[in-house]
Design a protein around this motif. Structure first.
Motif, mmCIF file in Angstrom:
data_model
loop_
_atom_site.group_PDB
_atom_site.id
_atom_site.type_symbol
_atom_site.label_atom_id
_atom_site.label_comp_id
_atom_site.label_asym_id
_atom_site.label_seq_id
_atom_site.Cartn_x
_atom_site.Cartn_y
_atom_site.Cartn_z
ATOM 1 N N ARG A 233 22.493 29.359 -40.880
ATOM 2 C CA ARG A 233 23.371 30.328 -40.214
ATOM 3 C C ARG A 233 24.734 29.716 -39.909
ATOM 4 N N ASP A 234 24.741 28.438 -39.520
ATOM 5 C CA ASP A 234 26.019 27.782 -39.231
ATOM 6 C C ASP A 234 26.927 27.763 -40.461
ATOM 7 N N LEU A 236 26.723 29.772 -43.120
ATOM 8 C CA LEU A 236 27.108 31.151 -43.422
ATOM 9 C C LEU A 236 28.266 31.595 -42.539
ATOM 10 N N ASP A 237 28.271 31.118 -41.290
ATOM 11 C CA ASP A 237 29.364 31.467 -40.387
ATOM 12 C C ASP A 237 30.692 30.870 -40.876
ATOM 13 N N THR A 240 31.886 33.222 -43.488
ATOM 14 C CA THR A 240 32.355 34.459 -42.863
ATOM 15 C C THR A 240 33.732 34.273 -42.233
ATOM 16 N N HIS A 253 27.738 34.146 -49.898
ATOM 17 C CA HIS A 253 26.514 34.257 -49.102
ATOM 18 C C HIS A 253 25.272 34.258 -49.997
ATOM 19 N N GLN A 287 14.891 37.937 -41.002
ATOM 20 C CA GLN A 287 15.859 38.170 -39.935
ATOM 21 C C GLN A 287 17.290 38.003 -40.442
ATOM 22 N N ILE A 288 17.531 36.971 -41.250
ATOM 23 C CA ILE A 288 18.890 36.745 -41.761
ATOM 24 C C ILE A 288 19.299 37.873 -42.702
ATOM 25 N N GLU A 291 20.154 40.843 -40.420
ATOM 26 C CA GLU A 291 21.196 40.717 -39.396
ATOM 27 C C GLU A 291 22.522 40.174 -39.924
ATOM 28 N N THR A 292 22.492 39.412 -41.020
ATOM 29 C CA THR A 292 23.694 38.688 -41.448
ATOM 30 C C THR A 292 24.273 39.206 -42.752
ATOM 31 N N PHE A 293 23.426 39.547 -43.702
ATOM 32 C CA PHE A 293 23.918 39.852 -45.038
ATOM 33 C C PHE A 293 24.287 41.321 -45.193
#
Length: 504
Positions: A233-234, A236-237, A240, A253, A287-288, A291-293
């Motif tokens: 996640r770090d 990916l941030d 972003t 991503h 979850q990723i 929530e993220t993609f």
């Protein structure tokens, strides 16, 4: 201009209980074509207890351009690498691992490339020994590579050359504080976004990346899902923060969805993992994805990976196992259809296809689309739509030098034939054919001494699989005509000999 007395390159090596595995790296550094007074090697001993520290001290005493630093054990490569940056004096810094090694001209060629193209980052072609290395990235030289115009995102290990002032200007360091997985991703991704010029040197294999046979290097242990995916996640941030929503962010991503998530939940990798660990990984990935993609991230995957992402997003772990059992049998199958030697060249025609066990990978016609046939129900045809991938399917022929692991993409003319299943259905499978002419005066820049194997590399629908071909080209010296050993004849002779003994 480089200051007088300032090395061109500093090679930084974290070392921990490496024993005999460090010898290949040391020998390769001592063989470098770059003069010893133009580079330095800094070994940072991370509290070794097996005599590695003493070995490094002896090495430093014998060679003025080699230094050994010693620290208390940090348990991870980040702190030794960061201390190596602080101690480095070179114009450029290369991060190497203690169980890898360099080709003889690597540092000289990398530095010349960096100076010629004013590069902040230079990536040298890698050969893998029990480890995967990027393939498409090294198909050709790329002297002004960016995340937009090339597959840089496929190369996220830190085994690269960085301008030292660039690292310092942007405060680029490896994250410390315990065993931080993907610590190299955190630095390299930032470097790609910040680099003014990034070059990829593909016409010379610079770095040999090895998997230790005893698997005792510190990053080899099975990951702990919660902390590992926190590191994902770090990173990916970071992507972003440096991109706008849209195709580029989705494509970048997608690299982590494919490599760090989907590939852990498919084939033999899933089947060999403990069930409770798979459940944890699937939950983190689910979850990723949610929530993220953005939707375009999974949508841009090939159909097989789309199917794995779909099953994961919907919590269908039992179906992931069913799919993994089937996929574990998928392999490339190839054959030689024609072999025409000339004085310095050999023309080879190859046929190859993908199969699971004895059955070709099939596609079902559905409203003008090619839909991948999988042994799992209730996956929509949209997820399995393979039309674009079937159109882009390709067959490469790769020459691999047996002694060093160097791989060369050969120029090919290829075509794909659609073959009906013959079972009364509309299922088809693909047979790929390619012809290549190998000129042994030009192959690998004329550096051909050794034994060369051929591989058929099939790319289709989410798989890239190699099929070993039964030919060996033996070159006693650079640029001379090869001696061809046709393994088909060897096996035919062996089968005939066995049959004669049985008949007796």
């Amino acid at each position: 201009m480089v200051e007088v007395g300032v090395p061109k390159v500093s090679v930084v090596v974290p070392a921990y209980n490496c024993g005999r595995h460090i010898e290949k790296l040391v020998a390769s550094l001592l063989r470098q074509s770059l003069p010893a007074d133009e580079f330095e090697a800094i070994f940072v001993d991370d509290g070794s207890t097996d005599g590695t520290g003493e070995r490094l001290d002896r090495l430093a005493a014998e060679h003025p351009h080699i230094r050994a630093l010693h620290i208390e054990n940090s348990g991870w490569p980040s702190r030794p690498r960061n201390l190596g940056i602080e101690a480095a004096r070179g114009e450029y810094v290369f991060f190497a691992d203690d169980d890898d090694w360099f080709a003889d001209q690597a540092l000289e060629r990398l530095y010349d490339c960096a100076k010629t193209y004013d590069a902040d980052v230079v990536i040298g072609k890698m050969a893998g020994h029990g480890r995967a290395v990027p393939r498409e990235l090294f198909r050709k030289n790329r002297f002004d590579a960016t995340l937009e115009n090339s597959p840089l995102i496929d190369s996220l290990t830190c085994h690269k050359m960085f301008r030292r002032s660039f690292l310092n200007e942007h405060g680029l360091r490896f994250p410390e504080g315990g065993k931080r997985r993907l610590e190299d991703h955190a630095l390299v991704v930032r470097a790609y976004f910040l680099s003014r010029h990034t070059s990829v040197l593909s016409d010379y294999t610079c770095y040999h990346h090895a998997q230790r046979g005893d698997a005792r290097n510190v990053t080899a242990a099975r990951l702990e899902p919660a902390s590992y995916f926190a590191s994902v996640r770090d990173v990916l941030d970071v992507v972003t923060a440096h991109t706008e929503p849209g195709p580029l962010r989705d494509r970048l991503h997608r690299r982590w969805l494919r490599n760090e998530m989907i590939n852990r939940l498919r084939g033999k990798r899933l089947l060999n993992a403990p069930e409770d660990w798979v459940e944890q990984v699937a939950a983190e990935v689910q979850q990723i994805i949610k929530e993220t993609f953005a939707p375009g991230v999974a949508a841009g995957l090939p159909p097989l990976q789309r199917a794995v992402a779909y099953l994961t997003e919907h919590g269908r772990v039992a179906d992931l196992r069913r799919l993994a059992r089937w996929e574990s049998g998928v392999a490339g199958h190839g054959r030689i259809d024609a072999l025409r030697p000339d004085e310095h060249a050999v023309t080879v025609t190859v046929a190859a296809e993908l199969r699971s066990a004895d059955q070709p990978i099939g596609f079902r016609a559905d409203g003008g689309r090619d839909v991948l046939v999988l042994p799992v129900d209730e996956i929509s045809p949209e997820v399995l739509d393979s039309t674009a991938q079937v159109r882009k399917a390709r067959l490469d022929v790769v020459a691999r030098r047996r002694e060093t692991g160097d791989e060369i993409f050969l120029p090919v003319q290829f075509q794909t034939e659609r073959v009906t299943g013959g079972d009364g259905t509309e299922t088809v499978h693909l047979v790929h054919r390619a012809t290549t002419t190998i000129d042994f005066r030009a192959l690998n820049g004329g550096r051909t001494r050794g034994s060369w194997l051929l591989k058929a590399r099939i790319t289709n629908a989410g798989w890239t699989e190699d099929a070993q071909l039964p030919l060996l080209f033996i070159c006693p010296a650079d640029g001379v005509p090869p001696r061809i050993r046709d393994e088909r004849k060897v096996w035919n002779w062996l089968r005939s000999a066995v049959a004669r003994r049985v008949r007796r």
